[in-house]
Enzyme design. Structure first.
Site, PDB file in Angstrom:
ATOM      1  N   MET A  27       0.929 -24.320  -6.550  1.00 28.49           N
ATOM      2  CA  MET A  27      -0.447 -24.832  -6.498  1.00 28.49           C
ATOM      3  C   MET A  27      -1.261 -23.992  -5.499  1.00 28.49           C
ATOM      4  O   MET A  27      -2.319 -24.420  -5.049  1.00 28.49           O
ATOM      5  CB  MET A  27      -0.453 -26.307  -6.122  1.00 28.49           C
ATOM      6  CG  MET A  27       0.258 -27.167  -7.163  1.00 28.49           C
ATOM      7  SD  MET A  27      -0.323 -28.856  -7.262  1.00 28.49           S
ATOM      8  CE  MET A  27       0.061 -29.449  -5.625  1.00 28.49           C
ATOM      9  N   HIS A  34       6.975 -20.370  -0.463  1.00 24.10           N
ATOM     10  CA  HIS A  34       6.708 -19.831  -1.806  1.00 24.10           C
ATOM     11  C   HIS A  34       7.216 -18.389  -1.924  1.00 24.10           C
ATOM     12  O   HIS A  34       7.796 -18.000  -2.936  1.00 24.10           O
ATOM     13  CB  HIS A  34       5.199 -19.824  -2.088  1.00 24.10           C
ATOM     14  CG  HIS A  34       4.545 -21.166  -2.087  1.00 24.10           C
ATOM     15  ND1 HIS A  34       3.721 -21.590  -1.076  1.00 24.10           N
ATOM     16  CD2 HIS A  34       4.603 -22.180  -2.988  1.00 24.10           C
ATOM     17  CE1 HIS A  34       3.276 -22.799  -1.350  1.00 24.10           C
ATOM     18  NE2 HIS A  34       3.800 -23.194  -2.496  1.00 24.10           N
ATOM     19  N   GLN A 145      13.848 -26.793  -2.545  1.00 28.27           N
ATOM     20  CA  GLN A 145      14.657 -27.996  -2.293  1.00 28.27           C
ATOM     21  C   GLN A 145      13.865 -29.046  -1.491  1.00 28.27           C
ATOM     22  O   GLN A 145      14.201 -30.219  -1.510  1.00 28.27           O
ATOM     23  CB  GLN A 145      15.936 -27.582  -1.555  1.00 28.27           C
ATOM     24  CG  GLN A 145      16.823 -28.702  -1.064  1.00 28.27           C
ATOM     25  CD  GLN A 145      17.421 -29.521  -2.196  1.00 28.27           C
ATOM     26  OE1 GLN A 145      17.553 -29.045  -3.330  1.00 28.27           O
ATOM     27  NE2 GLN A 145      17.785 -30.764  -1.905  1.00 28.27           N
ATOM     28  N   LYS A 146      12.792 -28.623  -0.803  1.00 29.59           N
ATOM     29  CA  LYS A 146      12.018 -29.611  -0.026  1.00 29.59           C
ATOM     30  C   LYS A 146      11.546 -30.741  -0.950  1.00 29.59           C
ATOM     31  O   LYS A 146      11.580 -31.906  -0.592  1.00 29.59           O
ATOM     32  CB  LYS A 146      10.804 -28.971   0.649  1.00 29.59           C
ATOM     33  CG  LYS A 146      10.051 -29.991   1.499  1.00 29.59           C
ATOM     34  CD  LYS A 146       8.769 -29.459   2.057  1.00 29.59           C
ATOM     35  CE  LYS A 146       7.680 -29.277   1.074  1.00 29.59           C
ATOM     36  NZ  LYS A 146       6.929 -30.490   0.709  1.00 29.59           N
ATOM     37  N   VAL A 173      12.387 -23.736   3.420  1.00 24.33           N
ATOM     38  CA  VAL A 173      12.057 -22.787   4.499  1.00 24.33           C
ATOM     39  C   VAL A 173      11.330 -23.578   5.589  1.00 24.33           C
ATOM     40  O   VAL A 173      10.457 -24.402   5.303  1.00 24.33           O
ATOM     41  CB  VAL A 173      11.184 -21.629   3.969  1.00 24.33           C
ATOM     42  CG1 VAL A 173      10.784 -20.691   5.093  1.00 24.33           C
ATOM     43  CG2 VAL A 173      11.948 -20.864   2.902  1.00 24.33           C
ATOM     44  N   SER A 182       4.992 -26.511   4.280  1.00 27.12           N
ATOM     45  CA  SER A 182       4.271 -27.202   3.218  1.00 27.12           C
ATOM     46  C   SER A 182       2.806 -26.801   3.316  1.00 27.12           C
ATOM     47  O   SER A 182       2.286 -26.640   4.431  1.00 27.12           O
ATOM     48  CB  SER A 182       4.398 -28.720   3.422  1.00 27.12           C
ATOM     49  OG  SER A 182       3.398 -29.398   2.685  1.00 27.12           O
ATOM     50  N   SER A 183       2.163 -26.647   2.166  1.00 31.26           N
ATOM     51  CA  SER A 183       0.728 -26.319   2.192  1.00 31.26           C
ATOM     52  C   SER A 183      -0.034 -27.417   2.918  1.00 31.26           C
ATOM     53  O   SER A 183      -1.087 -27.172   3.514  1.00 31.26           O
ATOM     54  CB  SER A 183       0.202 -26.174   0.772  1.00 31.26           C
ATOM     55  OG  SER A 183       0.955 -25.195   0.086  1.00 31.26           O
TER      56      SER A 183
END
Ligand code: PAF
Length: 283
Positions: A27, A34, A145-146, A173, A182-183
């Site tokens: 996204m 990513h 995996q998050k 990560v 996370s974004s």
């Protein structure tokens, strides 16, 4: 890197790619998590396709669709540098044209945990990922995996719908202090960012308990709950120890389990998880 937006251009560019093609759906607002998926795809495939699409159907009516962070220029620079072959930025008109009415529901796996707190979320995820798969036609697709429940749902959907695609789930990560990338971390104030570390601390304490031999899940979940409750500015949404295949709660860990946590700090929800694996007895 070729960047395309229309489906016609995607199909033309896709035909020219060497196979196998690895696909990383995103996204946008890309971070090292990513890029680690892109790197893995590059190591296993001859071409890599990335999509950037903030999918409206996976956001609830009171969620952060409008304010979800976007930075296409920055993303393009990162993907160029990572050696991506093809970037697809589909439009809403292409993904959900007027009259759109087909949805994919991975029934059981979508119910607990994230599914219970975010009704309709996984229906939106499964639908868009199936559509992206149909358009890109990769041989392999990469997920983090998050988002463990999302990854399990995508594996199930891929199998159920007979997509000839290998799903590769890659390790979470983390930032230097352990917070999962996370974004949405960009929403956090300094105080919330610092408070959010409690997720990692809680999971670490549970892991230690497990490594000391605890196989009942109740004490593992309790230590997570207790640790988070001590932290001001954070609300625990759930802590659960589940079977990694069914996402149903388990009492005793005999082989493998997933310990999952979701918290809220301010308006931001964050999730994380660890795998707990019983080492095989030697001999
Ligand atoms: O994990 C994400 O970024 C999204 O849920 C995905 C898989 C790209 C679908 O929109």
């Amino acid at each position: 890197m070729i960047t395309v937006s229309s489906l016609t251009d995607l199909r033309k560019a896709r035909k020219k790619l060497c196979e196998p093609v690895g696909f990383v759906p995103t996204m946008g607002y890309l971070h090292e998590g990513h890029i680690s998926l892109v790197r893995r795809a590059k190591s296993e495939c001859r071409s890599v396709v990335v999509s950037i699409y903030v999918n409206p159907s996976q956001f609830g009516p009171h969620e952060d669709f409008e304010k979800y962070p976007r930075n296409l220029e920055g993303d393009i620079a990162l993907l160029e540098k990572a050696g991506v072959d093809l970037l697809w930025t589909p439009t809403n008109a292409c993904m959900y044209p007027p009259g759109y009415q087909t949805w994919i529901d991975v029934e059981k796996l979508s119910q607990p945990l994230e599914g219970a707190l975010r009704p309709g979320h996984f229906r939106g995820v499964a639908t868009i990922v199936a559509k992206l798969f149909n358009c890109v036609q990769p041989q392999k697709a990469y997920f983090g995996q998050k988002d463990a429940q999302q990854a399990a749902i995508i594996c199930q959907m891929t199998e159920d719908l007979n997509f000839p695609i290998d799903i590769v789930v890659c390790p979470t990560v983390r930032e230097k202090d352990g917070l999962a990338m996370s974004s949405r971390n960009c929403y956090l104030t300094q105080e919330q960012r610092s408070a959010a570390k409690v997720m990692v601390q809680a999971l670490d304490l549970a892991r230690q308990l497990f490594e000391q031999g605890e196989r009942q899940t109740a004490p593992l979940v309790e230590i997570v709950q207790h640790t988070v409750e001590q932290q001001t500015g954070v609300i625990l949404q759930y802590a659960a120890c589940v079977d990694p295949k069914t996402f149903l709660p388990m009492d005793t860990i005999t082989d493998q389990a997933l310990l999952l946590i979701a918290i809220q700090t301010g308006d931001t929800r964050l999730i994380d998880n660890i795998e707990l694996t019983v080492a095989p007895v030697a001999g």
